[in-house]
Design a protein around this motif. Structure first.
Motif, PDB file in Angstrom:
ATOM      1  N   LEU A  96      -5.247   2.369   6.151  1.00 37.29           N
ATOM      2  CA  LEU A  96      -5.821   1.021   6.235  1.00 37.29           C
ATOM      3  C   LEU A  96      -6.650   0.919   7.522  1.00 37.29           C
ATOM      4  O   LEU A  96      -6.357   1.595   8.504  1.00 37.29           O
ATOM      5  CB  LEU A  96      -4.715  -0.031   6.235  1.00 37.29           C
ATOM      6  CG  LEU A  96      -3.884  -0.140   4.960  1.00 37.29           C
ATOM      7  CD1 LEU A  96      -2.820  -1.211   5.117  1.00 37.29           C
ATOM      8  CD2 LEU A  96      -4.784  -0.470   3.764  1.00 37.29           C
ATOM      9  N   PRO A  97      -7.669   0.073   7.507  1.00 35.73           N
ATOM     10  CA  PRO A  97      -8.515  -0.026   8.692  1.00 35.73           C
ATOM     11  C   PRO A  97      -7.749  -0.614   9.874  1.00 35.73           C
ATOM     12  O   PRO A  97      -6.955  -1.541   9.707  1.00 35.73           O
ATOM     13  CB  PRO A  97      -9.642  -0.971   8.248  1.00 35.73           C
ATOM     14  CG  PRO A  97      -9.077  -1.743   7.100  1.00 35.73           C
ATOM     15  CD  PRO A  97      -8.097  -0.836   6.424  1.00 35.73           C
ATOM     16  N   PRO A 139       0.818  -1.210   0.000  1.00 36.79           N
ATOM     17  CA  PRO A 139       0.000   0.000   0.000  1.00 36.79           C
ATOM     18  C   PRO A 139       0.857   1.268   0.000  1.00 36.79           C
ATOM     19  O   PRO A 139       1.875   1.330   0.678  1.00 36.79           O
ATOM     20  CB  PRO A 139      -0.817  -0.104   1.302  1.00 36.79           C
ATOM     21  CG  PRO A 139      -0.208  -1.201   2.100  1.00 36.79           C
ATOM     22  CD  PRO A 139       0.621  -2.043   1.199  1.00 36.79           C
ATOM     23  N   SER A 140       0.423   2.242  -0.775  1.00 40.72           N
ATOM     24  CA  SER A 140       1.139   3.519  -0.824  1.00 40.72           C
ATOM     25  C   SER A 140       0.611   4.447   0.261  1.00 40.72           C
ATOM     26  O   SER A 140      -0.600   4.566   0.456  1.00 40.72           O
ATOM     27  CB  SER A 140       0.944   4.164  -2.193  1.00 40.72           C
ATOM     28  OG  SER A 140       1.275   5.532  -2.134  1.00 40.72           O
ATOM     29  N   ARG A 141       1.498   5.099   0.956  1.00 44.34           N
ATOM     30  CA  ARG A 141       1.103   6.045   1.996  1.00 44.34           C
ATOM     31  C   ARG A 141       0.816   7.407   1.367  1.00 44.34           C
ATOM     32  O   ARG A 141      -0.125   8.097   1.728  1.00 44.34           O
ATOM     33  CB  ARG A 141       2.241   6.163   3.018  1.00 44.34           C
ATOM     34  CG  ARG A 141       2.003   7.160   4.153  1.00 44.34           C
ATOM     35  CD  ARG A 141       3.178   7.158   5.125  1.00 44.34           C
ATOM     36  NE  ARG A 141       4.429   7.420   4.436  1.00 44.34           N
ATOM     37  CZ  ARG A 141       4.887   8.637   4.154  1.00 44.34           C
ATOM     38  NH1 ARG A 141       4.219   9.704   4.534  1.00 44.34           N
ATOM     39  NH2 ARG A 141       6.025   8.796   3.501  1.00 44.34           N
ATOM     40  N   VAL A 142       1.655   7.741   0.384  1.00 39.10           N
ATOM     41  CA  VAL A 142       1.557   9.065  -0.227  1.00 39.10           C
ATOM     42  C   VAL A 142       0.274   9.174  -1.059  1.00 39.10           C
ATOM     43  O   VAL A 142      -0.358  10.215  -1.118  1.00 39.10           O
ATOM     44  CB  VAL A 142       2.800   9.327  -1.102  1.00 39.10           C
ATOM     45  CG1 VAL A 142       2.727  10.697  -1.742  1.00 39.10           C
ATOM     46  CG2 VAL A 142       4.081   9.161  -0.285  1.00 39.10           C
ATOM     47  N   LYS A 143      -0.081   8.073  -1.716  1.00 37.80           N
ATOM     48  CA  LYS A 143      -1.274   8.082  -2.559  1.00 37.80           C
ATOM     49  C   LYS A 143      -2.193   6.980  -2.039  1.00 37.80           C
ATOM     50  O   LYS A 143      -2.151   5.837  -2.522  1.00 37.80           O
ATOM     51  CB  LYS A 143      -0.846   7.809  -4.011  1.00 37.80           C
ATOM     52  CG  LYS A 143      -1.932   8.045  -5.045  1.00 37.80           C
ATOM     53  CD  LYS A 143      -1.374   7.826  -6.443  1.00 37.80           C
ATOM     54  CE  LYS A 143      -2.480   7.765  -7.476  1.00 37.80           C
ATOM     55  NZ  LYS A 143      -1.975   7.352  -8.797  1.00 37.80           N
ATOM     56  N   GLU A 150      -1.469   5.584   9.043  1.00 35.68           N
ATOM     57  CA  GLU A 150      -0.689   6.339   8.064  1.00 35.68           C
ATOM     58  C   GLU A 150      -0.918   5.840   6.639  1.00 35.68           C
ATOM     59  O   GLU A 150      -0.769   6.586   5.678  1.00 35.68           O
ATOM     60  CB  GLU A 150       0.801   6.256   8.401  1.00 35.68           C
ATOM     61  CG  GLU A 150       1.192   7.146   9.568  1.00 35.68           C
ATOM     62  CD  GLU A 150       2.675   7.113   9.839  1.00 35.68           C
ATOM     63  OE1 GLU A 150       3.228   8.167  10.163  1.00 35.68           O
ATOM     64  OE2 GLU A 150       3.296   6.027   9.717  1.00 35.68           O
ATOM     65  N   LEU A 151      -1.232   4.560   6.532  1.00 36.69           N
ATOM     66  CA  LEU A 151      -1.460   3.986   5.201  1.00 36.69           C
ATOM     67  C   LEU A 151      -2.931   4.074   4.788  1.00 36.69           C
ATOM     68  O   LEU A 151      -3.302   3.656   3.692  1.00 36.69           O
ATOM     69  CB  LEU A 151      -1.015   2.520   5.176  1.00 36.69           C
ATOM     70  CG  LEU A 151       0.486   2.296   5.334  1.00 36.69           C
ATOM     71  CD1 LEU A 151       0.782   0.822   5.509  1.00 36.69           C
ATOM     72  CD2 LEU A 151       1.233   2.845   4.129  1.00 36.69           C
ATOM     73  N   GLN A 171       0.881   2.715  12.171  1.00 37.49           N
ATOM     74  CA  GLN A 171       1.329   2.368  10.819  1.00 37.49           C
ATOM     75  C   GLN A 171       0.151   2.204   9.867  1.00 37.49           C
ATOM     76  O   GLN A 171       0.182   2.656   8.728  1.00 37.49           O
ATOM     77  CB  GLN A 171       2.174   1.076  10.851  1.00 37.49           C
ATOM     78  CG  GLN A 171       3.495   1.227  11.579  1.00 37.49           C
ATOM     79  CD  GLN A 171       4.222  -0.106  11.712  1.00 37.49           C
ATOM     80  OE1 GLN A 171       3.895  -0.919  12.563  1.00 37.49           O
ATOM     81  NE2 GLN A 171       5.193  -0.357  10.850  1.00 37.49           N
ATOM     82  N   LEU A 172      -0.908   1.560  10.366  1.00 31.64           N
ATOM     83  CA  LEU A 172      -2.085   1.335   9.525  1.00 31.64           C
ATOM     84  C   LEU A 172      -2.767   2.654   9.204  1.00 31.64           C
ATOM     85  O   LEU A 172      -3.188   2.895   8.065  1.00 31.64           O
ATOM     86  CB  LEU A 172      -3.052   0.384  10.230  1.00 31.64           C
ATOM     87  CG  LEU A 172      -2.492  -1.016  10.499  1.00 31.64           C
ATOM     88  CD1 LEU A 172      -3.472  -1.836  11.317  1.00 31.64           C
ATOM     89  CD2 LEU A 172      -2.177  -1.719   9.176  1.00 31.64           C
ATOM     90  N   GLU A 180       1.728  -1.761  14.314  1.00 31.00           N
ATOM     91  CA  GLU A 180       1.130  -0.766  15.200  1.00 31.00           C
ATOM     92  C   GLU A 180      -0.013  -0.040  14.484  1.00 31.00           C
ATOM     93  O   GLU A 180       0.047   0.182  13.277  1.00 31.00           O
ATOM     94  CB  GLU A 180       2.185   0.238  15.647  1.00 31.00           C
ATOM     95  CG  GLU A 180       3.230  -0.404  16.547  1.00 31.00           C
ATOM     96  CD  GLU A 180       4.307   0.573  16.989  1.00 31.00           C
ATOM     97  OE1 GLU A 180       4.237   1.760  16.587  1.00 31.00           O
ATOM     98  OE2 GLU A 180       5.212   0.147  17.720  1.00 31.00           O
TER      99      GLU A 180
END
Lengths: 595, 595
Positions: free
Chosen positions: B590-591, B190-194, B587-588, B584-585, B581
């Protein structure tokens, strides 16, 4: 429609033909870099990764081939057969290794036609970077980029040869690992088999390479791809490459540095023919900071820092006086020799440099030939002001620059200022390589944000034996068995002797604030490994991208990577990252976006 | 507490000491593999990756060192200094290269102590695989695994040397790429920026290596890590390694095969000292299937397939008759020479083999010395039955085995049966290497599930020039410029000449049912690249893991990978994949799981 090779095999690469080939019937292949039709004769520059070969098509001698050649446009792919001939004297190109000869073409095959490219494929290409990244495969045809990837290959090859000779085994470590969030942000990979769980791509093979030592492999190296999901500054890429090295039965930093020096010597020799000294200079961290304000000092020029805290203590200028009195603060300066000529605007620009590094301001004394100009003079007694100038070795024409602040800020600001002044004034001899080790790093530094000690390198770094006594009560005084290789003011690599005792490793984790639960969850298996016999070991890693940049003289990391990402971590060519199919998300148990 | 090396440097590796070292004062380091205390003398086997050196501690000669040595336990890490002495004649161990000497220890340093390991570190370790994977760093100490990783290093080194000599550049291609779901399942990042966008880890560098040819790099190779998120069969790993090769200006499959043969010859020579022939045998796909029922035939034994369709056509046995009449179906058999001795139970086991491959049953004729036993005999006229036996070359003592079905099923079933019988009866000479190319693969195969053509290799494979005429109307008749290297019945590598014309590439995509939109989304940038000049090119990839397995004689892929995953794609040592953590999710995007 494209023609086939039909069995034609090139004699050698374009750039390899020479006068000694004159009279030989040869075959060449390549891309059309340029064509000039002079009416009854046409010249074509045929390009491959080795260089350029001039083709000559003559209407008089080979009318049919000539006729066919008139269809040729830039970037067509050709195979040609013919005879090597000397060029007419006035056509000799002394700038090309093949400039004395040309190929008189007797048979031409157009293997592939080409549309007009979105930009002209020459080294002084003016197209913007975005366009060139989108058509990276075209940009890569430029000799400028080809050269950089060829040097990269040479470095990798030299590394493999040297490391093998030194008894190091190339061993691959996993890409799908565990997230251990001490350090930068991980790239995560969701697991399909165990939904809700994630792999992490490695930020470095640190734990694995130490485990390889524990496993008895003795000496390991790897050209290792590493990943960091950081907001990209210039010269950072989300994936980058390390020359990663680890060896057993070493205790002294010199044991590892010696291997590293041998490798770097070999790389410089093989790629640019430069002989480096057998041993590189060493500078202790404290000295590097005191003199250059940096743990990666560029020592190709002077402008060294000087501590004037003692002299300004008790002066009437409270900014200086306070910094001179407070523990962990100081007043330091640089003598910019002969730069009293700087205008007010130029000095203001220097103010901006130090402010970027957190300094509140830059004080100066400009020793102009027509009198001293200094906003701080008024706070000083004449005597003390003179003493300050003398301490800085100030002479008429010099510009003295001062920062008073917390030590770290002073070093950072003056270190940056030093570089800025040197670059502005062209003080750096770019034709030389300045190589040195920085050693005796602090083991810990204090993280103001997290209000705790953090490992300056990483938490597996061994303390210096003689500093073990401070570990309990004065941890900030403990220095590490760590070493960084600095080339031209850039960190080219670094490493350390590792901790190899379970007890010490646990102390180290404890000091940086990891609870027993943290340790167990993140490093449990690693700490357990220490129970079963661990050879003393150490290693280091070189940044391969950085090395290639240094050896090919570029400041742009994208120049040394075949398919780089932009600052948004995107590949403009393939459009990665991109959308994926719902099916893929469902299989991973990830939410499917509403459309 | 561990002692330090204190400057001790080993003279050489443990396994390298010889009779010629007798009398020399030397230093050695390593792990304790074994110790035997005989009262006033203690023997220790010191182990490193090169082998074993026997240490001898004598109470009479060095009482203090002897006393210290009594603390030694298995897996302690030692540094020792002493004198090399010949062993007493009756103590010589002819099985060890160092078996004629021992080191009389005069100085001992215990660098690291060790708890009792969870299993005994010997090659015939009886611990179960799960435990050994959890303590992989201990399992890796076994000479068995060390040897396999050392050979792996040799293969990689030999590859680098050979490829460089042939003018191939080592170029790294990206790990964070775009998902192009034609083939296996991708690992996504998964991309964090997009947010909502994903990278995919490469299943192979196929597109990149072709783009490198389009970029003019001419010859490329890479030791490339590849990823496939598949449900793991034995001998599959989620991450695996290819020796990846691509070259320009090749048109004929022989151009690439020649380079590959050179590499494989070099690898066999350097790792096991075996001279392979200059050119490897070639077998066309159709012949491989007809004779061996497999496109990766093991030709070290006979048991070849025979087509008896013509003979059984019109016989009274409808299963045979139908298959013999229907297009794309056939009846084929194997003569298991001398195996009429198989019991009913053994023949039933063979039934299971063919059923696993989709055959409905296995017909047989057992030519027992006391009479023919065959459930199908009753359906045949005596004459035709005799003709069938004769066609199969059946003699008394033979067992004739038949499958009647769709061709693909017949080949798969009999190909597997052939191997099963050969293994059961020990017909395979494991001491030899059987190496051959399979060529002339079909370009397409029909996918029954998806009801469409799919590319048998991948959609970038060039059709055979002489078969281009079938591309439009009889695509299944088109053969490919593809080649697989088969070693001992295993696919060691494969590749093809690639399509290098945009027109042909688009036709290829069209035939496998990709719409213009699909093509644009998935391969748009790639197809566009074909507009700007493409050299004819081709390449191949070897499975490095498979090669190491073949050269070190193991069936277990985990034996050739330092830190492998188990069948659930998990690392039992580090416990990856694992929880991450919440931060981290978040930031991405993600649920975060409810807790």
């Amino acid at each position: 429609m494209a023609e086939s090779l039909n069995g034609m095999k090139r004699t050698k690469l374009c750039g390899e033909f020479r006068l000694s080939d004159v009279g030989k019937t040869v075959t060449a292949t390549g891309f059309v870099a340029k064509y000039r039709n002079l009416g009854s004769i046409q010249f074509v520059d045929l390009r491959d990764r080795s260089g350029i070969l001039q083709l000559s098509f003559s209407e008089a001698d080979h009318p049919e081939v000539f006729a066919k050649s008139t269809a040729i446009r830039n970037e067509f792919v050709l195979a040609v057969r013919g005879t090597i001939a000397p060029r007419g004297e006035k056509n000799v190109n002394p700038n090309l290794p093949t400039g004395e000869i040309e190929l008189i073409v007797e048979e031409l095959r157009i293997l592939s036609e080409a549309d007009t490219t979105p930009f002209h494929i020459v080294d002084d290409c003016k197209a913007n970077e975005q366009l060139r990244l989108k058509y990276r495969y075209l940009d890569l045809r430029r000799p400028y980029l080809q050269h950089r990837l060829i040097v990269r290959d040479q470095i990798v090859r030299t590394t493999a040869e040297y490391m093998a000779k030194q008894g190091f085994l190339n061993i691959e470590t996993p890409f799908l690992g565990k997230s251990t969030p001490e350090g930068a942000r991980d790239y995560l990979v969701p697991s399909r088999v165990k939904q809700g769980a994630f792999y992490a791509l490695p930020q470095s093979p640190q734990l694995y390479k130490q485990l390889l030592m524990i496993a008895g492999f003795d000496r390991y190296y790897q050209i290792a791809k590493c990943f960091r999901d950081e907001d990209l500054r210039a010269n950072r890429q989300p994936e980058f490459t390390q020359i990663d090295i680890e060896m057993s039965y070493v205790e002294d930093i010199a044991d590892v540095m010696k291997v590293a020096e041998g490798l770097i010597r070999e790389i410089f020799k093989k790629t640019i023919g430069l002989d480096l000294p057998k041993r590189f200079r060493r500078l202790k961290y404290s000295e590097a900071m005191e003199r250059f304000g940096s743990d990666k000092p560029d020592t190709r020029f002077g402008l060294e820092l000087q501590d004037v805290s003692k002299i300004v203590k008790g002066c009437g200028f409270s900014v200086f006086d306070n910094a001179a009195r407070k523990k962990g603060f100081s007043v330091r300066g640089i003598n910019a020799k002969g730069m009293a000529k700087f205008t007010r605007k130029e000095v203001d620009a220097l103010q901006d440099v130090v402010k970027e590094y957190g300094a509140k301001g830059l004080a100066y004394i400009s020793l102009k030939p027509d009198g001293i100009s200094s906003p701080i003079a008024k706070f000083f007694s004449e005597e003390r002001f003179r003493a300050l100038i003398d301490a800085m070795g100030g002479e008429t024409g010099d510009l003295l620059l001062f920062v008073a602040d917390r030590d770290k800020t002073v070093f950072d600001a003056l270190g940056a200022l030093r570089l800025a002044v040197a670059r502005k004034e062209g003080l750096i001899d770019e034709s030389t390589y300045d190589i040195l080790w920085v050693t005796h790093f602090p083991l810990y530094e204090y993280d103001e944000e997290e209000k705790r000690l953090v490992a300056m390198h990483h938490p597996f770094t061994s303390p210096l034996t003689e500093d073990l006594k401070y570990l309990k009560d004065k941890p900030l005084k403990v220095r590490a068995k760590a070493y960084d290789l600095v080339i031209n003011g850039q960190e080219a690599g670094g490493g350390s002797i590792r901790i190899h005792s379970a007890e010490l490793q646990e102390t180290m984790f404890d000091r940086i604030g990891l609870t027993e639960k943290d340790i167990k969850e993140r490093f449990g298996f690693f700490v357990e490994a220490f129970r079963y016999g661990v050879p003393p070991h150490g290693g280091l890693a070189f940044g391969l991208d950085r090395l290639v940049m240094l050896l090919t003289g570029t400041d742009n990391i994208k120049d040394v990577i075949a398919f780089p990402k932009n600052q948004a971590a995107a590949c403009l060519m393939s459009d990665a990252p991109g959308e994926v199919e719902d099916k893929q998300l469902i299989e991973l148990g990830l939410p499917v976006p509403q459309k």
